[in-house]
Design an enzyme around this catalytic site. Structure first.
Site, PDB file in Angstrom:
ATOM      1  N   ARG A 129       5.888  -4.559  -8.291  1.00 33.74           N
ATOM      2  CA  ARG A 129       5.432  -3.335  -8.980  1.00 33.74           C
ATOM      3  C   ARG A 129       6.035  -2.068  -8.388  1.00 33.74           C
ATOM      4  NH1 ARG A 129       0.255  -5.903  -8.768  1.00 33.74           N
ATOM      5  NH2 ARG A 129      -0.040  -7.165 -10.632  1.00 33.74           N
ATOM      6  N   HIS A 136      21.618  11.962 -28.450  1.00 38.39           N
ATOM      7  CA  HIS A 136      21.396  10.541 -28.169  1.00 38.39           C
ATOM      8  C   HIS A 136      20.775   9.762 -29.335  1.00 38.39           C
ATOM      9  CE1 HIS A 136      22.529  11.668 -24.172  1.00 38.39           C
ATOM     10  NE2 HIS A 136      22.401  10.432 -23.725  1.00 38.39           N
ATOM     11  N   LYS A 149      14.925   7.569 -14.854  1.00 30.09           N
ATOM     12  CA  LYS A 149      14.859   6.693 -16.031  1.00 30.09           C
ATOM     13  C   LYS A 149      15.643   5.433 -15.707  1.00 30.09           C
ATOM     14  CE  LYS A 149      14.272   9.317 -20.325  1.00 30.09           C
ATOM     15  NZ  LYS A 149      14.906   9.769 -21.594  1.00 30.09           N
ATOM     16  N   ASN A 180      18.015  14.430 -24.118  1.00 31.23           N
ATOM     17  CA  ASN A 180      18.352  13.422 -25.115  1.00 31.23           C
ATOM     18  C   ASN A 180      19.184  14.012 -26.254  1.00 31.23           C
ATOM     19  OD1 ASN A 180      17.157  10.733 -26.814  1.00 31.23           O
ATOM     20  ND2 ASN A 180      17.145  10.619 -24.588  1.00 31.23           N
ATOM     21  N   GLU A 235       8.898  12.856 -19.496  1.00 31.81           N
ATOM     22  CA  GLU A 235       9.347  13.199 -20.850  1.00 31.81           C
ATOM     23  C   GLU A 235       8.175  13.489 -21.784  1.00 31.81           C
ATOM     24  OE1 GLU A 235      13.253  11.767 -23.311  1.00 31.81           O
ATOM     25  OE2 GLU A 235      11.859  10.209 -22.710  1.00 31.81           O
ATOM     26  N   ARG A 254      11.713  17.359 -21.114  1.00 33.95           N
ATOM     27  CA  ARG A 254      12.779  16.406 -20.791  1.00 33.95           C
ATOM     28  C   ARG A 254      13.518  15.907 -22.031  1.00 33.95           C
ATOM     29  NH1 ARG A 254      13.118  11.690 -16.182  1.00 33.95           N
ATOM     30  NH2 ARG A 254      15.232  11.081 -16.744  1.00 33.95           N
ATOM     31  N   LYS A 307      19.951  18.782 -14.764  1.00 34.40           N
ATOM     32  CA  LYS A 307      19.116  17.575 -14.834  1.00 34.40           C
ATOM     33  C   LYS A 307      17.962  17.672 -13.827  1.00 34.40           C
ATOM     34  CE  LYS A 307      18.625  12.918 -15.787  1.00 34.40           C
ATOM     35  NZ  LYS A 307      19.096  11.719 -16.403  1.00 34.40           N
ATOM     36  N   GLU A 362      28.297  14.026 -21.189  1.00 34.68           N
ATOM     37  CA  GLU A 362      26.951  14.405 -20.722  1.00 34.68           C
ATOM     38  C   GLU A 362      26.991  15.770 -20.024  1.00 34.68           C
ATOM     39  OE1 GLU A 362      24.354  12.594 -21.574  1.00 34.68           O
ATOM     40  OE2 GLU A 362      24.696  10.442 -21.292  1.00 34.68           O
ATOM     41  N   HIS A 393      29.009   4.714 -23.500  1.00 29.82           N
ATOM     42  CA  HIS A 393      27.842   5.551 -23.813  1.00 29.82           C
ATOM     43  C   HIS A 393      28.270   6.995 -24.080  1.00 29.82           C
ATOM     44  CE1 HIS A 393      23.757   7.117 -23.552  1.00 29.82           C
ATOM     45  NE2 HIS A 393      24.156   7.966 -22.615  1.00 29.82           N
ATOM     46  N   HIS A 443      22.911   6.650 -29.564  1.00 24.95           N
ATOM     47  CA  HIS A 443      22.387   5.306 -29.273  1.00 24.95           C
ATOM     48  C   HIS A 443      22.520   4.399 -30.500  1.00 24.95           C
ATOM     49  CE1 HIS A 443      19.655   6.262 -25.531  1.00 24.95           C
ATOM     50  NE2 HIS A 443      20.934   6.128 -25.227  1.00 24.95           N
TER      51      HIS A 443
HETATM   52  N1  LIG Z   1      19.019   6.574 -16.668  1.00 22.89           N
HETATM   53  C1  LIG Z   1      19.540   7.650 -17.229  1.00 22.89           C
HETATM   54  O1  LIG Z   1      18.988   8.750 -17.173  1.00 22.89           O
HETATM   55  C2  LIG Z   1      20.855   7.542 -17.911  1.00 22.89           C
HETATM   56  C3  LIG Z   1      21.566   8.685 -18.222  1.00 22.89           C
HETATM   57  C4  LIG Z   1      22.792   8.564 -18.844  1.00 22.89           C
HETATM   58  C5  LIG Z   1      23.320   7.311 -19.111  1.00 22.89           C
HETATM   59  N2  LIG Z   1      22.611   6.223 -18.763  1.00 22.89           N
HETATM   60  C6  LIG Z   1      23.191   4.878 -18.972  1.00 22.89           C
HETATM   61  O2  LIG Z   1      24.367   4.789 -18.172  1.00 22.89           O
HETATM   62  C7  LIG Z   1      25.252   3.847 -18.769  1.00 22.89           C
HETATM   63  C8  LIG Z   1      26.651   4.436 -18.867  1.00 22.89           C
HETATM   64  O3  LIG Z   1      27.105   4.730 -17.568  1.00 22.89           O
HETATM   65  P1  LIG Z   1      28.661   4.777 -17.234  1.00 22.89           P
HETATM   66  O4  LIG Z   1      29.369   5.628 -18.204  1.00 22.89           O
HETATM   67  O5  LIG Z   1      28.764   5.077 -15.794  1.00 22.89           O
HETATM   68  O6  LIG Z   1      29.139   3.305 -17.598  1.00 22.89           O
HETATM   69  P2  LIG Z   1      29.310   1.974 -16.724  1.00 22.89           P
HETATM   70  O7  LIG Z   1      28.262   1.809 -15.725  1.00 22.89           O
HETATM   71  O8  LIG Z   1      29.509   0.896 -17.725  1.00 22.89           O
HETATM   72  O9  LIG Z   1      30.700   2.232 -15.939  1.00 22.89           O
HETATM   73  C9  LIG Z   1      31.864   2.457 -16.676  1.00 22.89           C
HETATM   74  C10 LIG Z   1      33.003   1.552 -16.169  1.00 22.89           C
HETATM   75  O10 LIG Z   1      33.488   2.063 -14.935  1.00 22.89           O
HETATM   76  C11 LIG Z   1      33.588   1.005 -13.963  1.00 22.89           C
HETATM   77  N3  LIG Z   1      33.485   1.681 -12.668  1.00 22.89           N
HETATM   78  C12 LIG Z   1      32.380   2.194 -12.081  1.00 22.89           C
HETATM   79  N4  LIG Z   1      32.722   2.906 -10.998  1.00 22.89           N
HETATM   80  C13 LIG Z   1      34.051   2.831 -10.876  1.00 22.89           C
HETATM   81  C14 LIG Z   1      34.993   3.373  -9.965  1.00 22.89           C
HETATM   82  N5  LIG Z   1      34.618   4.219  -9.001  1.00 22.89           N
HETATM   83  N6  LIG Z   1      36.288   3.058 -10.128  1.00 22.89           N
HETATM   84  C15 LIG Z   1      36.686   2.247 -11.157  1.00 22.89           C
HETATM   85  N7  LIG Z   1      35.864   1.730 -12.067  1.00 22.89           N
HETATM   86  C16 LIG Z   1      34.546   2.035 -11.936  1.00 22.89           C
HETATM   87  C17 LIG Z   1      32.497   0.067 -14.346  1.00 22.89           C
HETATM   88  O11 LIG Z   1      32.703  -1.203 -13.819  1.00 22.89           O
HETATM   89  C18 LIG Z   1      32.592   0.120 -15.886  1.00 22.89           C
HETATM   90  O12 LIG Z   1      33.596  -0.741 -16.344  1.00 22.89           O
HETATM   91  C19 LIG Z   1      24.673   3.516 -20.126  1.00 22.89           C
HETATM   92  O13 LIG Z   1      24.022   2.288 -20.061  1.00 22.89           O
HETATM   93  C20 LIG Z   1      23.678   4.622 -20.363  1.00 22.89           C
HETATM   94  O14 LIG Z   1      22.636   4.210 -21.225  1.00 22.89           O
HETATM   95  C21 LIG Z   1      21.413   6.300 -18.165  1.00 22.89           C
HETATM   96  O1  LIG Z   2      17.347  11.651 -18.485  1.00 25.96           O
HETATM   97  C1  LIG Z   2      17.028  11.719 -19.671  1.00 25.96           C
HETATM   98  O2  LIG Z   2      15.878  11.988 -20.023  1.00 25.96           O
HETATM   99  C2  LIG Z   2      18.016  11.466 -20.729  1.00 25.96           C
HETATM  100  O3  LIG Z   2      17.673  11.373 -21.904  1.00 25.96           O
HETATM  101  C3  LIG Z   2      19.435  11.329 -20.292  1.00 25.96           C
HETATM  102  C4  LIG Z   2      20.315  10.538 -21.233  1.00 25.96           C
HETATM  103  O4  LIG Z   2      21.646  11.006 -21.018  1.00 25.96           O
HETATM  104  C5  LIG Z   2      20.326   9.048 -20.947  1.00 25.96           C
HETATM  105  O5  LIG Z   2      21.322   8.422 -21.730  1.00 25.96           O
HETATM  106  C6  LIG Z   2      19.024   8.318 -21.053  1.00 25.96           C
HETATM  107  O6  LIG Z   2      19.152   7.013 -20.542  1.00 25.96           O
HETATM  108  C7  LIG Z   2      18.522   8.170 -22.466  1.00 25.96           C
HETATM  109  O7  LIG Z   2      17.219   7.748 -22.402  1.00 25.96           O
HETATM  110  P1  LIG Z   2      16.388   7.129 -23.581  1.00 25.96           P
HETATM  111  O8  LIG Z   2      14.994   7.455 -23.211  1.00 25.96           O
HETATM  112  O9  LIG Z   2      16.824   7.784 -24.869  1.00 25.96           O
HETATM  113  O10 LIG Z   2      16.664   5.682 -23.586  1.00 25.96           O
HETATM  114 ZN   LIG Z   3      23.052   9.678 -21.953  1.00 27.20          ZN
END
Ligand SMILES: NC(=O)c1ccc[n+]([C@@H]2O[C@H](COP(=O)([O-])OP(=O)(O)OC[C@H]3O[C@@H](n4cnc5c(N)ncnc54)[C@H](O)[C@@H]3O)[C@@H](O)[C@H]2O)c1
Ligand SMILES: O=C(O)C(=O)C[C@@H](O)[C@H](O)[C@H](O)COP(=O)(O)O
Ligand SMILES: [Zn+2]
Length: 373
Positions: A114, A241, A136, A238, A230, A234, A220, A178, A257, A245
């Site tokens: 948990r 998105h 998130k 989005n 959110e 927050r 952020k 972003e 993404h 998405h």
């Molecule tokens: N939690 C959040 O608030 C939030 C916010 C924005 C996006 N996201 C999520 O993040 C993901 C997208 O992230 P991303 O764009 O980093 O994609 P990703 O994690 O798929 O990475 C992109 C590519 O870069 C490669 N890579 C990573 N670091 C590297 C490095 N230093 N050198 C060479 N290659 C490298 C990875 O292996 C991959 O092929 C999505 O799933 C999206 O939904 C989450």
């Molecule tokens: O941090 C947040 O809040 C965001 O919405 C950031 C987004 O860039 C990110 O892709 C996030 O993962 C989207 O969240 P979701 O709640 O729409 O799944």
């Molecule tokens: Zn995003």
């Protein structure tokens, strides 16, 4: 940069930060699960040695690339590894890699016993400015993007800009989507910096990239510190998105993404313009800036029904009412609730273009659900 959450934590931005990691893990910890993408296996090995030398028991956990990691099956594999190694509540998960790795690692940490501590070490631009900050976490399901997850703040985030040197150009550009989002919703200086020199913005060694990272993280951090879960503010993070998405889902997660978000930003801008809320020039500024970074700004016609079905699963939807983050003006985010089907389809028509996503992953576009010329 400081973030206020259930517990407060720092986002360190700099170069050569690897030495900070053992201190963040903390002396009371015995075991560390090092969740990492294979693309950063060398960095993972460096961290493994440093942590082992500091006395920690390190369990490397290489994961599938990109969205292939954000599945229940991969999460279950991590839980099995934690169980077999006897991870307790004093132990720590580290997420090393892009946003897909930090989302998965955060979710595994949120759910194990948990909730155990997670440290995020993003190695993509997108991970640094967005995914690793804010708590998130989540995985995808067959029905949609990020449909399963939890809010679980990290205890620290290390953004080592040196790691960006190996990042493919298209992934760096995807991260800039972003950053540009933050420019439109909160910090117009970001837009000016990109407009002044889009090539420098795409250069991981350029000083402007560091400023862009700092500014986007500041946006952020400010937003999530005010509204971690959110409840209201927050939602502005989005922006772009809802449609973005839907594209990711429709493309079976083969678009980056950030590329999907780029198109989603243009869709949201057109929606606001057609609703009489945003002037044409500001809507077009979205297109100009994103295109200058090599990002896609349109999506082929003929996929509306599937995209609408996916948008209905967006977390901002309430009942049958779709809710969009839109702009009333520069850095004036607001919401558009329940737009008519005619308005939505008009926005889709405005972004339906035969232009291929310039930054699209070439391996992916071959498998695209759409016929991209
Ligand atoms: N939690 C959040 O608030 C939030 C916010 C924005 C996006 N996201 C999520 O993040 C993901 C997208 O992230 P991303 O764009 O980093 O994609 P990703 O994690 O798929 O990475 C992109 C590519 O870069 C490669 N890579 C990573 N670091 C590297 C490095 N230093 N050198 C060479 N290659 C490298 C990875 O292996 C991959 O092929 C999505 O799933 C999206 O939904 C989450
Ligand atoms: O941090 C947040 O809040 C965001 O919405 C950031 C987004 O860039 C990110 O892709 C996030 O993962 C989207 O969240 P979701 O709640 O729409 O799944
Ligand atoms: Zn995003």
């Amino acid at each position: 940069m400081h973030v206020t959450a259930e517990r407060s934590y720092d986002v360190l931005i700099g170069r050569g930060l690897a030495g900070e990691l053992p201190g963040l893990v903390g002396a009371g910890t015995r075991r560390v699960l090092l969740v990492h993408q294979v693309a950063v296996a060398d960095a993972a090995e460096g961290f493994r040695s440093a942590l082992t030398a500091a006395g920690f028991e390190v369990h490397p956990s290489p994961i599938p690339d990109a969205e292939g990691a954000k599945t229940a099956t991969v999460a279950a594999g991590c839980w099995e590894q934690l169980g077999l190694a006897g991870f307790t509540r004093d132990d720590v998960v580290i997420g090393l890699g892009g946003g897909a790795a930090t989302d998965l690692a955060g979710f595994v940490a949120a759910t194990w016993l948990r909730g155990v501590r997670v440290i995020q070490v993003p190695t993509t631009l997108l991970g640094m400015v967005d995914a690793a900050v804010g708590g998130k976490t989540g995985i995808n399901t067959a029905e949609g993007k990020n449909l399963v997850g939890a809010f679980h703040s990290p205890v620290g985030v290390l953004c080592d800009l040196d790691t960006l040197a190996t990042l493919p150009a298209a992934d760096l550009a995807a991260g800039l989507a972003e950053v540009v989002k933050c420019g439109f919703i909160d910090d117009p200086r970001i837009l000016e910096l990109v407009e002044a020199d889009p090539d420098a913005a795409r250069d991981p060694a350029a000083p402007v990239l560091r400023e862009l990272v700092e500014r986007a993280v500041a946006t952020k951090a400010r937003v999530v510190s005010a509204d971690l879960r959110e409840a209201d503010l927050r939602e502005i993070l989005n922006y772009g998105h809802t449609f973005g998405h839907a594209i990711e889902h429709h493309e079976q997660f083969r678009w980056r993404h950030g590329e999907a978000v780029a198109v989603g930003l243009v869709f949201a801008a057109e929606l606001a313009h057609l609703a009489g809320r945003l002037d044409a020039d500001l809507a077009d500024r979205h297109r100009r800036i994103l295109a200058s970074l090599g990002l896609p700004t349109g999506y082929p016609a003929g996929h509306w029904d599937a995209l609408l079905t996916a948008m209905r699963r967006d977390k901002k939807t309430r009942g049958a009412t779709l809710r969009f983050v839109i702009l009333d003006g520069l850095a004036r985010p607001t919401r558009l609730e329940g737009p008519t089907p005619e308005l939505l389809m008009a926005a889709y028509a405005a972004i339906s273009s035969p232009a291929a996503p310039a930054g699209a992953n070439s391996a992916n576009s071959a498998n695209s659900a759409t016929e991209l010329p």
